[in-house]
Enzyme design. Sequence first.
Site, PDB file in Angstrom:
ATOM      1  N   GLN A 184       0.838  -1.308   0.001  1.00  0.00           N
ATOM      2  CA  GLN A 184       0.115   0.031   0.025  1.00  0.00           C
ATOM      3  C   GLN A 184       0.788   1.150   0.093  1.00  0.00           C
ATOM      4  OE1 GLN A 184      -3.216   0.328  -0.403  1.00  0.00           O
ATOM      5  NE2 GLN A 184      -3.680  -1.732  -0.197  1.00  0.00           N
ATOM      6  N   SER A 195       2.953  -5.399  -5.337  1.00  0.00           N
ATOM      7  CA  SER A 195       2.110  -6.003  -6.401  1.00  0.00           C
ATOM      8  C   SER A 195       1.744  -4.774  -7.257  1.00  0.00           C
ATOM      9  CB  SER A 195       0.878  -6.655  -5.691  1.00  0.00           C
ATOM     10  OG  SER A 195       0.420  -7.197  -6.684  1.00  0.00           O
ATOM     11  N   HIS A 216      -0.768  -4.441  -9.438  1.00  0.00           N
ATOM     12  CA  HIS A 216      -1.915  -3.811  -9.682  1.00  0.00           C
ATOM     13  C   HIS A 216      -2.568  -2.595  -8.544  1.00  0.00           C
ATOM     14  CE1 HIS A 216      -4.358  -5.911  -6.394  1.00  0.00           C
ATOM     15  NE2 HIS A 216      -3.422  -6.473  -6.289  1.00  0.00           N
ATOM     16  N   THR A 248       8.751 -20.334 -15.998  1.00  0.00           N
ATOM     17  CA  THR A 248       9.232 -19.518 -17.081  1.00  0.00           C
ATOM     18  C   THR A 248       8.991 -18.113 -16.600  1.00  0.00           C
ATOM     19  OG1 THR A 248       8.552 -21.201 -18.597  1.00  0.00           O
ATOM     20  CG2 THR A 248       8.878 -19.053 -19.408  1.00  0.00           C
ATOM     21  N   CYS A 274      -9.214  -8.386   0.673  1.00  0.00           N
ATOM     22  CA  CYS A 274      -8.764  -9.651   1.139  1.00  0.00           C
ATOM     23  C   CYS A 274      -8.998 -10.195   2.373  1.00  0.00           C
ATOM     24  CB  CYS A 274      -7.246  -9.835   0.774  1.00  0.00           C
ATOM     25  SG  CYS A 274      -6.788  -9.378  -0.835  1.00  0.00           S
TER      26      CYS A 274
END
Length: 373
Positions: free
Chosen positions: A176, A194, A196, A232, A318
């Site tokens: 955040q 993250s 997003h 990968t 979440c």
Amino acid sequence: MIYLDYSATTPVSKDVLDTFNKVSLDFVGNTNSLHKLGVESKKLEESATKQIKDLLKLDDHEVIYTSGSSESNNMAIKGTCLKHQGIGKHIITTNLEHSSIYGPIGYLQKLGYTVDFVKTNNGLVDIEDLKKLLKEDTVLVTIASVNSETGILQNIEEIANLLKDKKCFFHVDMTQSIGKVNINLDNIDLVSFSAHKFYGLKGIGALIKKKEITLEPLIHGGKSTTVYRSGTPALPLIASLSKALRLALTDLDNKYKYIKELNEYTKEKLKEFDKVTINSNENSIPHILNLSVIGIKPETMQHALEEYDIYISTQSACSTNNPVSRAVLELTKDEEVSKYSIRISLSNLTTKEEIDKFIDAFSKCYEKLMIKH
């Protein structure tokens, strides 16, 4: 539509999406392949990684690409604790963490690890209590830089300075804070975030650690960018993460100033409602504004605002189904307040006109729901 849930996720930047599409089309080679296409892909991956480290001033660190903060937090906590059991099995954290911190800690408790929760004052970690909790067998201290519900910004630099000469490792969940505020990352061992959360794509994040720190991998087998995370490399996502971070950190001070002004304006408007309590305080970043509407269930207000095409959050996206917000309770020490909390999160994309429309809709919902109540 008026979107006021930027702390849950942000809309992807068109420039970031363009980077993802271009790399997907133009770089078909596996970065681990030895032929020309693989070498070209490898060079782009290394360039993106260098930019991330340069932007965050973390030259002596290794970037481990993950699917997002939840995986990064799990890797930091389980990977560090399981690899360094020789130090001990004691963990220190706070009551202001994300569920992806409590989850792996709970898993480790089943394996015999113990956990202490450091006290907070007005949301901030009590440094003296942290000193008391540190033991010879403390292996990890994990503390979020910014709480996702209340916006409380910890004094990470002070905590890092305290821990820098200790045997334990210091992990900071920066989900955040990255792209919102500048934080000195010196003396931090592991950092999670993250894409997003700062207008990047979902499905890509990172755990950045000091090079000398070893981890027990969560995923074994297969060549990758690192021995700590097989698979990968997702080159288009990696390149888009680097682009998103660069854009997020551009003109950061002016973005912060604008959002702070918007936050103050919003708070002043909300204070006009008798049953509204503002929970975020002077230690909170302006991007997150937590409040409680006493007597109205958070989900009821959320759905009422949806009728006006306005979107806010109840607790964290979440979080568990617990009706009491753990973070708000830790901050306010008031169970009634923590039961009715909602979160508004702002962005440099948010306009004053949108806030005016939100306040107008909020007023109508407030009056209607209070009559029912």
